[in-house]
Design an enzyme around this catalytic site. Sequence first.
Site, PDB file in Angstrom:
ATOM      1  CB  ILE A  12      -0.951   0.000   1.224  1.00  0.00           C
ATOM      2  CG1 ILE A  12      -1.878  -1.227   1.195  1.00  0.00           C
ATOM      3  CG2 ILE A  12      -1.761   1.302   1.292  1.00  0.00           C
ATOM      4  CD1 ILE A  12      -2.797  -1.340   0.002  1.00  0.00           C
ATOM      5  CB  CYS A 140      -9.141  -3.517  -0.096  1.00  0.00           C
ATOM      6  SG  CYS A 140      -8.799  -5.071   0.760  1.00  0.00           S
ATOM      7  NE  ARG A 168      -4.864  -9.965  -1.098  1.00  0.00           N
ATOM      8  CZ  ARG A 168      -5.022  -9.800   0.216  1.00  0.00           C
ATOM      9  NH1 ARG A 168      -5.676 -10.691   0.931  1.00  0.00           N
ATOM     10  NH2 ARG A 168      -4.533  -8.734   0.819  1.00  0.00           N
ATOM     11  CG  HIS A 194     -15.482  -7.987   5.638  1.00  0.00           C
ATOM     12  ND1 HIS A 194     -15.412  -9.349   5.863  1.00  0.00           N
ATOM     13  CD2 HIS A 194     -14.283  -7.618   5.149  1.00  0.00           C
ATOM     14  CE1 HIS A 194     -14.220  -9.791   5.503  1.00  0.00           C
ATOM     15  NE2 HIS A 194     -13.505  -8.759   5.069  1.00  0.00           N
ATOM     16  CG  HIS A 220     -10.803  -8.923  -1.932  1.00  0.00           C
ATOM     17  ND1 HIS A 220     -10.092  -9.938  -1.347  1.00  0.00           N
ATOM     18  CD2 HIS A 220     -10.260  -7.774  -1.450  1.00  0.00           C
ATOM     19  CE1 HIS A 220      -9.159  -9.432  -0.554  1.00  0.00           C
ATOM     20  NE2 HIS A 220      -9.233  -8.109  -0.606  1.00  0.00           N
TER      21      HIS A 220
HETATM   22  P1  NAD Z   1       3.176  -4.828   3.507  1.00  0.00           P
HETATM   23  O1  NAD Z   1       3.684  -5.895   4.404  1.00  0.00           O
HETATM   24  O2  NAD Z   1       3.136  -5.072   2.046  1.00  0.00           O
HETATM   25  O3  NAD Z   1       4.016  -3.496   3.734  1.00  0.00           O
HETATM   26  C1  NAD Z   1       4.300  -3.006   5.006  1.00  0.00           C
HETATM   27  C2  NAD Z   1       5.607  -2.254   4.967  1.00  0.00           C
HETATM   28  O4  NAD Z   1       5.879  -1.707   6.251  1.00  0.00           O
HETATM   29  C3  NAD Z   1       6.809  -3.114   4.606  1.00  0.00           C
HETATM   30  O5  NAD Z   1       7.528  -2.405   3.621  1.00  0.00           O
HETATM   31  C4  NAD Z   1       7.625  -3.217   5.882  1.00  0.00           C
HETATM   32  O6  NAD Z   1       9.012  -3.243   5.600  1.00  0.00           O
HETATM   33  C5  NAD Z   1       7.258  -1.916   6.574  1.00  0.00           C
HETATM   34  N1  NAD Z   1       7.359  -1.953   8.033  1.00  0.00           N
HETATM   35  C6  NAD Z   1       7.146  -2.986   8.866  1.00  0.00           C
HETATM   36  N2  NAD Z   1       7.315  -2.602  10.154  1.00  0.00           N
HETATM   37  C7  NAD Z   1       7.630  -1.287  10.126  1.00  0.00           C
HETATM   38  C8  NAD Z   1       7.934  -0.325  11.128  1.00  0.00           C
HETATM   39  N3  NAD Z   1       7.899  -0.643  12.425  1.00  0.00           N
HETATM   40  N4  NAD Z   1       8.206   0.939  10.724  1.00  0.00           N
HETATM   41  C9  NAD Z   1       8.240   1.275   9.411  1.00  0.00           C
HETATM   42  N5  NAD Z   1       7.948   0.389   8.424  1.00  0.00           N
HETATM   43  C10 NAD Z   1       7.661  -0.865   8.784  1.00  0.00           C
HETATM   44  O7  NAD Z   1       1.721  -4.475   4.059  1.00  0.00           O
HETATM   45  P2  NAD Z   1       0.493  -3.866   3.246  1.00  0.00           P
HETATM   46  O8  NAD Z   1      -0.209  -4.976   2.553  1.00  0.00           O
HETATM   47  O9  NAD Z   1       0.949  -2.684   2.459  1.00  0.00           O
HETATM   48  O10 NAD Z   1      -0.462  -3.420   4.427  1.00  0.00           O
HETATM   49  C11 NAD Z   1      -0.298  -2.176   5.094  1.00  0.00           C
HETATM   50  C12 NAD Z   1      -1.620  -1.784   5.740  1.00  0.00           C
HETATM   51  O11 NAD Z   1      -2.590  -1.612   4.707  1.00  0.00           O
HETATM   52  C13 NAD Z   1      -2.203  -2.831   6.702  1.00  0.00           C
HETATM   53  O12 NAD Z   1      -2.919  -2.165   7.706  1.00  0.00           O
HETATM   54  C14 NAD Z   1      -3.174  -3.592   5.821  1.00  0.00           C
HETATM   55  O13 NAD Z   1      -4.191  -4.227   6.544  1.00  0.00           O
HETATM   56  C15 NAD Z   1      -3.699  -2.453   4.961  1.00  0.00           C
HETATM   57  N6  NAD Z   1      -4.273  -2.871   3.679  1.00  0.00           N
HETATM   58  C16 NAD Z   1      -3.658  -3.812   2.919  1.00  0.00           C
HETATM   59  C17 NAD Z   1      -4.230  -4.200   1.727  1.00  0.00           C
HETATM   60  C18 NAD Z   1      -3.622  -5.258   0.861  1.00  0.00           C
HETATM   61  O14 NAD Z   1      -4.354  -5.918   0.138  1.00  0.00           O
HETATM   62  N7  NAD Z   1      -2.317  -5.462   0.865  1.00  0.00           N
HETATM   63  C19 NAD Z   1      -5.420  -3.597   1.287  1.00  0.00           C
HETATM   64  C20 NAD Z   1      -5.984  -2.579   2.058  1.00  0.00           C
HETATM   65  C21 NAD Z   1      -5.412  -2.224   3.273  1.00  0.00           C
END
Ligand code: NAD
Length: 340
Positions: A12, A140, A168, A194, A220
Site C-alpha cells: 500500500i 479494501c 484473494r 466486514h 476480491h
Molecule cells: P506490507 O507488508 O506489504 O508493507 C508493510 C511495509 O511496512 C513493509 O515495507 C515493511 O518493511 C514496513 N514496516 C514494517 N514494520 C515497520 C515499522 N515498524 N516501521 C516502518 N515500516 C515498517 O503491508 P500492506 O499490505 O501494504 O499493508 C499495510 C496496511 O494496509 C495494513 O494495515 C493492511 O491491513 C492495509 N491494507 C492492505 C491491503 C492489501 O491488500 N495489501 C489492502 C488494504 C489495506
Amino acid sequence: MIKVAINGYGTIGKRVADAVAAQPDMEVVGVSKTRPSGEAYIANERGYPLYIADIEKKPEFERAGIAVAGDVEEMLKKCDIVVDATPGGVGKANKAIYELYNVKAIWQGGEKHEVAGISFNSSCNYKDAYGADHVRVVSCNTTGLCRIIHLADEAYGVKSVFATMVRRGSDPGGIKKGPVDAIVLNPVTIPSHHGPDVNTVLPSVDIVTTAMIVPTTFMHMHVIRMELAQEASREGVLDLIRSHPRIGIVKGASGITSTAELRELASDMGRPRSDLWESCVYEDSVSIGANNELYLFQAIHQEADVVVENVDAIRAMMKAADSAEESVRMTNEALGFSAI
Ligand code: NAD
C-alpha cells in the site's frame, strides 16, 4: 505544498507514495523501510528520501547500495502528515511518536477503528475527516462495500444488506501466505468482521457479511444483495453507478466475467502496476428482484482502491479541498484516471 511522509513502503505504501507524488498540491518528503529490499531500491530510483525504522541497520542498507536519509523520527520532523502503511497491528504502536512530533496521521484498515476514532471513505464521510488529526482509511473490502451501499442508500434508501466476500489468498508478491488448494471460510462464523467495519463509516446500515479465502492473488469478489426502500429499475441503478467517480462498470459486451480478464484490461489500459482504483461492478450482474432487492457482483482490487482514498483523506485533514467532490476530482485527474 502538503508535505507527506509514508511510514511503511510496502504494497500500500509504495502506491500511496506514487499517488501523492502525482498530486499538484502534495509532495513526498520521505518513505520508510525496515530492511533492504527491491522496494527500497525503487524508492531511491524514484527520488523518495528513504528513512529506516532502526538506524543501526544503516550500514546494511549502504552495503546493498541503498542511500538512507535518516531514521523515521527525522522523517517525521519534515512532514505535515504521515500515512502509516506498516503491517496491520504495527501502526497503533506508532501513534505516540506521531503525537510527539505533532504530525497528523492516517492509518490503514489493518488497524482498529479506535486508533484514529474516525474511519474514512471519501464518498461517505469526507466532512468527518475535515481538519482532523487522526483518521483510519478502511480496508479494501470495506471501501468497496461503503462506496456502493452509500450510493444506493442516498438514491433509494437501503433497508438491509447481505454480502459475501470471496477474498484473494495473498497479494501477488506475497510468498508466505494463502491457501494453495482450499476454500477457507474466513471466518467460519457468521457474520464476518466486514459488516461491523462498514458500520464504522455508515453507522445506520443494517448489514450482515460472510467471507471466504480462495487461492488467487488479484482482487476480491463481492456478492451483494441490498433490500431497497424505494422502487428501483435496473437501468436507473446502472445510471447511478455510472455517475460515481470511483465505481466502474464491467460492460457485458466486453465478455469479461472474471478477475483475470480485468487484470489484463488494466494492463492494456496502461494502469501502473495494473491498478484498478475503482470498484468494478459487472454490468450483467446488476438485477432487481421481485421484492425490490438489488443484486450485483463487484470486483475489488485489494492493492489499489484504498490508495486514492488515502489521498483524499490527506486533503480533508489538511483542509486542502472543501468537499469530497473537489478532492476526488483532483485525485482522479492527477492520476489520469476515470472509472472503467
Ligand atoms: P506490507 O507488508 O506489504 O508493507 C508493510 C511495509 O511496512 C513493509 O515495507 C515493511 O518493511 C514496513 N514496516 C514494517 N514494520 C515497520 C515499522 N515498524 N516501521 C516502518 N515500516 C515498517 O503491508 P500492506 O499490505 O501494504 O499493508 C499495510 C496496511 O494496509 C495494513 O494495515 C493492511 O491491513 C492495509 N491494507 C492492505 C491491503 C492489501 O491488500 N495489501 C489492502 C488494504 C489495506
